[in-house]
Design a protein around this motif. Sequence first.
Motif, mmCIF file in Angstrom:
data_model
loop_
_atom_site.group_PDB
_atom_site.id
_atom_site.type_symbol
_atom_site.label_atom_id
_atom_site.label_comp_id
_atom_site.label_asym_id
_atom_site.label_seq_id
_atom_site.Cartn_x
_atom_site.Cartn_y
_atom_site.Cartn_z
ATOM 1 N N VAL A 284 0.832 -1.204 0.000
ATOM 2 C CA VAL A 284 0.000 0.000 0.000
ATOM 3 C C VAL A 284 0.868 1.256 0.000
ATOM 4 C CG1 VAL A 284 -1.738 1.277 1.299
ATOM 5 C CG2 VAL A 284 -1.884 -1.195 1.141
ATOM 6 N N GLU A 285 1.926 1.261 0.783
ATOM 7 C CA GLU A 285 2.787 2.443 0.854
ATOM 8 C C GLU A 285 3.441 2.740 -0.492
ATOM 9 O OE1 GLU A 285 5.555 1.735 3.944
ATOM 10 O OE2 GLU A 285 4.075 1.852 5.575
ATOM 11 N N GLU A 286 3.964 1.715 -1.153
ATOM 12 C CA GLU A 286 4.601 1.949 -2.449
ATOM 13 C C GLU A 286 3.578 2.317 -3.519
ATOM 14 O OE1 GLU A 286 7.183 -1.137 -3.667
ATOM 15 O OE2 GLU A 286 8.471 -1.017 -1.893
ATOM 16 N N ALA A 287 2.394 1.704 -3.480
ATOM 17 C CA ALA A 287 1.360 2.053 -4.456
ATOM 18 C C ALA A 287 0.885 3.486 -4.260
ATOM 19 C CB ALA A 287 0.183 1.081 -4.340
ATOM 20 N N ARG A 288 0.766 3.913 -3.008
ATOM 21 C CA ARG A 288 0.349 5.287 -2.738
ATOM 22 C C ARG A 288 1.429 6.276 -3.174
ATOM 23 N NH1 ARG A 288 -1.249 6.143 3.287
ATOM 24 N NH2 ARG A 288 -2.879 4.677 2.631
#
Length: 423
Positions: free
Chosen positions: A137-141
């Motif tokens: 989620v952090e990298e996608a965001r």
Amino acid sequence: MSVLLKLFPLLINIDQETILNFFGIQDPNSFSDTSYNSLTDLAPVSTDVSLGTLKLIFEGLLERYQDGLGLVDIENIIIFISVVRFIILALKYNIKTSFYICCIGIFAGGLWYFHLKDLFLWYRDLLLLNRITGKFVEEARTLEITEQAKRLGADRGFHSPINFIRYALVDSGQRPGGYQIDPISMLFTQVPETLRAQTDKFYYSVFGRILPTMWSFLTKQAVEYLPIITYLIIVRINKKYCPYLIRWHWTFLWTFSAVENLIIGLVRRLQYYLFLVVVPEDRYLEQPIVLGLLVGILFSHLIFVIFGLLHASCGQYFYCPFITENAEVHIGPRPQNSIYSGGYAAWQNNKQKRIEWMVRGGKGTWKLYFPRLWWGWLGRGASILDNDARYKERQYRTKRRKRFISKRKKRFNKFIRTIKNWF
């Protein structure tokens, strides 16, 4: 030539430090103090590979991936699989054939990779409920914010003509202060004052309401129909030029999307029930149950997509009841006389796709049918039909391999003769 390729890895000094550097794990024998830099330069440490090396690798990978896999990690896995496959297939066939097969696998894996990124658009912060999906989620965001920053202001230049036209004409009424700043409005300012009332009414009707409405409608239609039009053109119309591996995984994703809509709807209902009913009403007994169902469904969905991504990158197929059968109805069976068709699909040769269980009852016998999920390692199968089909295909691939090897030897001998003629 094949002997030289096999001897090439022997030129690399493989020790513990080399393996740890390959995996990006810190070497425990390295000195962080600057006072020891000269000593390490004079006497570099070299440790033999042992069971302790495997322990260090396991501990390092466990520490790195304790929060799950991110997008960068998945990309590295795809690249690593492709490089290993390229080396193996280059030794088995030749470099050209290996390159084609690996490109097919990368394209098929890319379909699953972009589908994996869509999970973030569907679930977003719900994935933070599971620790394993936190890094994803952090990298996608971060990637989403970066792409938005790149698009910000890009429509004001000539890098994208379509966005420039939209900014100049469609979004002309959305400037700060409500001013109409576009080439058409400059032309309308030259209209005589006697006709200004009619022309301004026409201008604001067209560029204020009609064009934005048409642009919004066409954009939504393009977003909806462009993927399926691309699929129809590449997979269905030009299937003669599209490898079977790409057609299979692409069709599987379209078929699986029908099931995904049900999964996403179920997740949304659980989300609303959790945050609008369970939490406000302090239902402490229901909260862990609903939360466990929510996290389990999200994690299972993510694992299934990664499972398909790994199979596609390795050039393999997998069997999922109902979905695989419906996907293969559209594209047909796998061609066994092509080395570009990927791995085995034993379920296409065997019609017995159900397992029958006999259950004894009071007055008679009951028959229970379960879908057959296991089709052997890498889809090879285990029945007589599977063995016959696999034997015939293996014979065909052996002949092709011998043909490639003979051609490679001829080219290598020709190259040697050319070098001898130079001297």
